[in-house]
Design a protein around this motif. Structure first.
Motif, PDB file in Angstrom:
ATOM      1  N   LYS A  46     -31.744  68.248 -14.145  1.00  0.00           N
ATOM      2  CA  LYS A  46     -32.778  67.299 -13.765  1.00  0.00           C
ATOM      3  C   LYS A  46     -34.152  67.876 -14.038  1.00  0.00           C
ATOM      4  O   LYS A  46     -34.372  69.079 -13.882  1.00  0.00           O
ATOM      5  CB  LYS A  46     -32.661  66.951 -12.278  1.00  0.00           C
ATOM      6  CG  LYS A  46     -33.660  65.892 -11.791  1.00  0.00           C
ATOM      7  CD  LYS A  46     -33.437  65.584 -10.326  1.00  0.00           C
ATOM      8  CE  LYS A  46     -34.417  64.529  -9.829  1.00  0.00           C
ATOM      9  NZ  LYS A  46     -34.222  64.211  -8.390  1.00  0.00           N
ATOM     10  N   MET A  47     -35.063  66.998 -14.447  1.00  0.00           N
ATOM     11  CA  MET A  47     -36.478  67.330 -14.576  1.00  0.00           C
ATOM     12  C   MET A  47     -37.259  66.317 -13.755  1.00  0.00           C
ATOM     13  O   MET A  47     -37.001  65.108 -13.840  1.00  0.00           O
ATOM     14  CB  MET A  47     -36.922  67.266 -16.046  1.00  0.00           C
ATOM     15  CG  MET A  47     -38.414  67.569 -16.262  1.00  0.00           C
ATOM     16  SD  MET A  47     -39.527  66.161 -15.989  1.00  0.00           S
ATOM     17  CE  MET A  47     -39.108  65.092 -17.357  1.00  0.00           C
ATOM     18  N   GLU A  48     -38.168  66.802 -12.938  1.00  0.00           N
ATOM     19  CA  GLU A  48     -38.961  65.913 -12.092  1.00  0.00           C
ATOM     20  C   GLU A  48     -40.415  66.312 -12.159  1.00  0.00           C
ATOM     21  O   GLU A  48     -40.772  67.470 -11.944  1.00  0.00           O
ATOM     22  CB  GLU A  48     -38.475  65.959 -10.649  1.00  0.00           C
ATOM     23  CG  GLU A  48     -39.165  64.952  -9.752  1.00  0.00           C
ATOM     24  CD  GLU A  48     -38.571  64.919  -8.353  1.00  0.00           C
ATOM     25  OE1 GLU A  48     -38.802  63.935  -7.640  1.00  0.00           O
ATOM     26  OE2 GLU A  48     -37.876  65.890  -7.984  1.00  0.00           O
ATOM     27  N   MET A  49     -41.274  65.330 -12.488  1.00  0.00           N
ATOM     28  CA  MET A  49     -42.706  65.573 -12.585  1.00  0.00           C
ATOM     29  C   MET A  49     -43.418  64.696 -11.572  1.00  0.00           C
ATOM     30  O   MET A  49     -43.192  63.477 -11.510  1.00  0.00           O
ATOM     31  CB  MET A  49     -43.221  65.263 -13.994  1.00  0.00           C
ATOM     32  CG  MET A  49     -44.679  65.693 -14.234  1.00  0.00           C
ATOM     33  SD  MET A  49     -45.908  64.504 -13.640  1.00  0.00           S
ATOM     34  CE  MET A  49     -45.683  63.188 -14.828  1.00  0.00           C
ATOM     35  N   THR A  50     -44.286  65.294 -10.762  1.00  0.00           N
ATOM     36  CA  THR A  50     -45.087  64.546  -9.789  1.00  0.00           C
ATOM     37  C   THR A  50     -46.539  64.906  -9.976  1.00  0.00           C
ATOM     38  O   THR A  50     -46.882  66.020 -10.366  1.00  0.00           O
ATOM     39  CB  THR A  50     -44.657  64.894  -8.347  1.00  0.00           C
ATOM     40  OG1 THR A  50     -44.781  66.300  -8.150  1.00  0.00           O
ATOM     41  CG2 THR A  50     -43.209  64.470  -8.098  1.00  0.00           C
ATOM     42  N   SER A  51     -47.404  63.937  -9.661  1.00  0.00           N
ATOM     43  CA  SER A  51     -48.838  64.174  -9.775  1.00  0.00           C
ATOM     44  C   SER A  51     -49.524  63.758  -8.495  1.00  0.00           C
ATOM     45  O   SER A  51     -48.965  63.003  -7.678  1.00  0.00           O
ATOM     46  CB  SER A  51     -49.427  63.402 -10.961  1.00  0.00           C
ATOM     47  OG  SER A  51     -49.272  62.009 -10.777  1.00  0.00           O
ATOM     48  N   ASP A  52     -50.771  64.226  -8.299  1.00  0.00           N
ATOM     49  CA  ASP A  52     -51.489  63.938  -7.075  1.00  0.00           C
ATOM     50  C   ASP A  52     -51.803  62.459  -6.902  1.00  0.00           C
ATOM     51  O   ASP A  52     -52.020  61.988  -5.785  1.00  0.00           O
ATOM     52  CB  ASP A  52     -52.791  64.740  -7.047  1.00  0.00           C
ATOM     53  CG  ASP A  52     -52.529  66.233  -6.886  1.00  0.00           C
ATOM     54  OD1 ASP A  52     -51.382  66.585  -6.544  1.00  0.00           O
ATOM     55  OD2 ASP A  52     -53.442  67.027  -7.123  1.00  0.00           O
ATOM     56  N   ASN A  53     -51.840  61.705  -8.002  1.00  0.00           N
ATOM     57  CA  ASN A  53     -52.161  60.282  -7.887  1.00  0.00           C
ATOM     58  C   ASN A  53     -50.933  59.425  -7.576  1.00  0.00           C
ATOM     59  O   ASN A  53     -50.996  58.204  -7.624  1.00  0.00           O
ATOM     60  CB  ASN A  53     -52.824  59.780  -9.172  1.00  0.00           C
ATOM     61  CG  ASN A  53     -51.927  59.959 -10.389  1.00  0.00           C
ATOM     62  OD1 ASN A  53     -50.734  60.278 -10.258  1.00  0.00           O
ATOM     63  ND2 ASN A  53     -52.497  59.765 -11.571  1.00  0.00           N
ATOM     64  N   GLY A  54     -49.811  60.093  -7.267  1.00  0.00           N
ATOM     65  CA  GLY A  54     -48.608  59.368  -6.884  1.00  0.00           C
ATOM     66  C   GLY A  54     -47.670  59.048  -8.030  1.00  0.00           C
ATOM     67  O   GLY A  54     -46.564  58.544  -7.811  1.00  0.00           O
TER      68      GLY A  54
END
Length: 916
Positions: A91-99
């Protein structure tokens, strides 16, 4: 997988090199735009030497690849399925501060190859068909978006009965259908690693060939011939004969751009033992032969007797027919290095007479070693008699010429060596070392000539001075000296200053050149005598003098055998810089009217800055006027020059440019991992070495403008590099300014930090922008230069690895700073975090079902485990790329301590492996 670049256009010879593949620089072909390159087999000396240095084995670039010995010629006939543990990304998961959130879930088939990559809104689906040894032979990648699906790409491979890839075809999406994008073919007859013998890259929309490469085995040279092109408007065809290879060149012409027309044909001839012996070039125009040229040499070994080779060269005449041209008879060792006592040798060259079908001796040369170890070379030239003579040379133990030798009748001799160093560029120095017949040094003298004189027309002193080494110091030499006393030798008489008063050169036992020098307080006269009309006569006279007013007069005469002046020139240089040139008038038997000009002034200061002031003669006032000035400096890594013009009696700058260079900087890092990269590759082929280190060469260019009596930077651009421990920094500079006060500066600093395992743990880009420009100021009601922009943008990325050196996290951040704000602060503007998840799973790994009677020794790689198969000895060693030993074993198997690239050795078997 690495693929050969299809962007070159050339013809080349590539050797299989047996156990070790190598490359050499390309050699220019006789036709513009086509190059040639030849790599000989490993048994040839050059390839052997290179093999010892590199011992190169191609590096597999994907995990799970079996690395085979390059000496392997056969594989097992069957494969068995073995389940092994392998850690794969799930799995690869990318999250950012803008949701914003992106992810990818990965599933695998039983072989550990991608099955699906699920991005949520769509999926990439992988379908495989497997062949020999559980290697896939067909791969299809389909994008699925709800009820809609489309095949994005397809790759098809064929395997031989040993599981080796013999062909590859790749298809890509074009106008909602698959079109052939490229194809390759490989063969293993002459290289067990495989050789790329065909590569075509197509335009997927019309099917035309964008670039192509073809290789065929050429038996005489034991190498491949390569033809490669990269332009759709041309095409090459390659054919092989018993003693030649031929290339046909086609081009498209107006108006039929879809039709190829033959424009030229090249044929290259070789002997059965691989010696190049000629070429033939034919040019075509509208399908008809326009011209032909070429030559071909026939080698007749042991002719006219054993130890000799006769070569007959044929050339194409003006009628396009082959005709005899030249014949050479030489000893077989004639072109061998001239190492002392390496054997006598000789060569005779003949020209062909077509009228009576006979050969006429043109020239001959014999070379034999004297008892003292120097070479005696006798040349007879029937075309140019003055080229005939007996000469002596000294060579070192590698066959490099040291200098000329002048023998004495009693066995003693003198070696003449010219100095050739960077420090001596302004001085010509020639050393004469005297030896007795046993090789002991008995005397050392040298001649030093200053070649930095500004102008030979104003040099009133002797050109050079003789010195003798006495008691460890060089002292001025005077009196008579004789350098040898044979048919070719030198004699000189020197005054108390070590200057020539007489010099005599003997050639073939007679005086060939004699010069007499007369000196006075005002200058000197040199009178030379040469063989003219069969006897020694005055041939030239040169005199240079300076009078009390500082006027230099230079006169040079040339005479015929009767003593008549045939050419003369006179230069008169005055103290005010005016130079008058007088030409000889045959009718008047005197110098004619003068042509006046001005001399330039050249000087070099103590700092090494060379200044040239250009001057001209004003015809109205008959005075010398300075017009331009040029300053230049070049030393080590700094180079600059500046030009000026004269205005109102002052020098005004026009242009200045400066460049700064330095040596290469190397910084070793592992390439950034791509966890979602397809991991199904089992075939690795490349013509090039795998090179990972960052390498740079600094080059800063600065241009200046003149402002208020000084130079100021107009433009400065380039990149500065530095390494500090485990940090590598590249600073890109771009500065602009002008006379009106405008100034802009943009710098981009890229920093790369590595850990002890050479993994990149941080990369940061810092961009700074500053702008200053003239603006209207209400307070002063005038224009002032103000800073209108001063921003700094930072974009660091941090990388995290697990204990197995797998990339597990990437954190990308952004920061901005506005230094023109009332309260400048570093503002955080965003962060993206990508996390990679791994899991251990059971996958099928293809292992040879080997038989000790028919299989070669191999290394088998499974995860971090490396096994030795089919070897009588089971001792193994594992090294890092830097040569540090990290593991040993005596039972035929070992485990790598970490993921990465290693060198594994077992006896004479050696390979580079990548474990992950």
């Amino acid at each position: 997988m690495k693929h050969i670049s299809p962007i070159l256009a050339s013809i080349a010879l590539l050797a299989s090199l047996g156990a070790v593949a190598q490359t050499t620089p390309r050699i220019p072909m006789p036709v513009p735009g086509i190059n040639v390159q030849q790599l000989y087999m490993a048994h040839q000396k050059k390839a052997n030497d290179m093999a010892k240095k590199s011992d190169r084995i191609y590096i597999p670039t994907t995990p799970g690849v079996r690395v085979m010995s390059q000496a392997e010629t056969a594989r097992a006939e069957a494969k068995t399925k073995e389940t092994v543990k392998k850690t794969l990304i799930t799995k690869m998961e990318m999250t950012s501060d803008n949701g914003r959130r992106e992810y990818c879930n990965v599933t695998y088939n039983e072989y550990g190859h991608f099955k699906t990559l699920d991005y949520g809104t769509y999926k990439m689906q992988y379908d495989y068909k497997y062949g020999y040894g559980n290697h896939w032979t067909k791969k299809t990648v389909t994008m699925v978006n709800g009820n809609y699906s489309i095949v994005e790409s397809k790759e098809e491979r064929t395997l031989d009965n040993q599981g080796r890839v013999t062909s590859i075809k790749r298809y890509e999406q074009a106008d909602e259908k698959l079109a052939l994008a490229s194809e390759e073919a490989y063969e293993y007859t002459h290289n067990t690693d495989g050789m790329l013998v065909k590569q075509m890259v197509y335009n997927i929309y019309d099917g035309s060939v964008n670039s192509g490469l073809i290789r065929q085995w050429f038996a005489p040279t034991k190498s491949y011939v390569e033809a490669e092109w990269h332009n759709y408007s041309e095409k090459l065809e390659l054919s092989i004969g018993a003693d030649y290879y031929e290339v046909k060149c086609y081009e498209v012409t107006y108006p039929d751009y879809d039709k190829y027309v033959l424009t030229r044909t090249e044929r290259h001839y070789y002997t059965a033992d691989g010696k190049e012996c000629g070429s033939e070039l034919t040019r075509y125009n509208n399908g008809k032969v326009e011209s032909k040229e070429g030559s071909k040499t026939e080698y007749q070994y042991n002719t006219p007797e054993k130890g000799y080779t006769t070569t007959i060269t044929n050339r194409i005449d003006e009628n396009g027919m082959w005709t005899k041209a030249k014949k050479t008879i030489a000893t077989d060792n004639y072109n061998d290095p001239l190492i002392p006592f390496s054997g006598s040798r000789s060569e005779k060259e003949y020209l062909y007479n077509s009228y009576d079908d006979s050969w006429a001796l043109l020239r001959s040369c014999t070379k034999e070693w004297t008892e003292q170890g120097y070479l005696k070379q006798v040349e007879v030239d029937n075309e140019y008699e003055d080229e005939s003579g007996t000469y002596y040379y000294m060579y070192d133990d590698k066959g490099k010429k040291i200098g000329c030798v002048y023998p004495f009748g009693n066995g003693d001799y003198v070696v003449e060596v010219e100095e050739d160093t960077e420090e001596s560029k302004d001085l010509y120095t020639c050393f004469y070392t005297f030896y007795d017949k046993k090789g002991n040094i008995t005397r050392q003298i040298k001649y030093v000539e200053n070649q930095s004189h500004k102008d030979e027309y104003t040099n009133t002193e002797a050109k050079g001075t003789f010195y003798e080494l006495k008691n460890g110091t060089w002292q001025i030499l005077s009196g008579k000296i004789s350098i040898g006393d044979g048919d070719n030798h030198l004699e000189a008489t020197l005054n108390e200053k070590g200057w020539f008063t007489e010099s005599i050169e003997y050639e073939n036992g007679t005086i060939n050149n004699r010069s007499v020098y007369d000196y006075s307080p005002s200058g000197y006269t040199e009178t030379s005598y040469r063989i003219l009309g069969g006897q020694l006569n005055k041939s030239s006279l040169t005199s240079v003098s300076k009078d009390a007013k500082g006027t230099y007069t230079y006169v040079h005469y040339i005479y015929d055998a009767m003593g008549n002046i045939t050419w003369a020139r006179k230069y008169v240089t005055y103290a005010n810089g005016i130079k008058e040139i007088y030409y000889w008038d045959d009718d008047r038997r005197d110098f004619g009217n003068a042509y006046a000009s001005a001399t330039d002034l050249v000087s070099t200061d103590d700092n090494g800055v060379k200044t040239t002031i250009y001057r001209k003669l004003d015809p109205d006032t008959n005075t010398v006027v300075e017009t331009e000035k040029r300053e230049e400096y070049s030393k080590d890594n700094l180079h600059w020059y500046a030009s000026y013009r004269k205005e109102d009696g002052k020098w005004v700058g026009e242009y200045k440019q400066e460049s700064i260079t330095s040596d290469k900087i190397s910084f070793k890092v592992n390439p950034l991992q791509q966890p979602l990269k397809v991991n199904d590759e089992y075939f690795s082929y490349t013509d090039l070495d795998n090179v990972y280190p960052l390498e740079t060469e600094v080059n800063i260019l600065i241009q200046y403008y003149w402002n208020n009596g000084e130079w100021k930077i107009r433009e400065k651009s380039g990149i500065e590099y530095s390494v500090d421990g485990d940090k590598y920094t590249a600073k890109q500079i771009d500065i602009r300014s002008d006379e009106n006060g405008y100034y802009s500066e943009r710098t981009i600093v890229s920093e790369t930090t590595r850990d002890a395992n050479y993994n990149i743990v941080e990369s940061n880009t810092i961009q700074t922008e500053i702008t200053k420009e003239p603006q209207y100021d209400e307070a002063t009601e005038g224009m002032v230069v103000k800073t209108s922009k001063h921003n700094v943008h930072e974009a660091p990325t941090y990388y995290t690895y697990d204990s197995e050196q797998r990339l597990t996290k990437e954190v990308f951040e952004n920061y901005n700073t506005d230094y023109l704000a009332n309260n400048p602060q570093r503002h955080f503007t965003g962060r993206e975090t990508t996390v990679y998840y791994y899991a251990e799973m059971d996958v099928i790994n293809a292992i040879d079902n080997v038989n000790a009677n028919n299989a070669q020794p191999v290394f088998a790689v499974s995860g971090r485990n490396i096994c030795l198969v089919n070897a009588s000895s089971t001792a193994m060693s594992l090294y890092t790329i830097d040569g540090q030993i990290v593991a040993t074993s005596n039972d035929g198997q070992l485990t790598a301590p970490n993921n990465g690239m290693y060198i594994v050795k077992a006896g004479n078997l050696k390979a580079k492996v990548v474990v992950k």
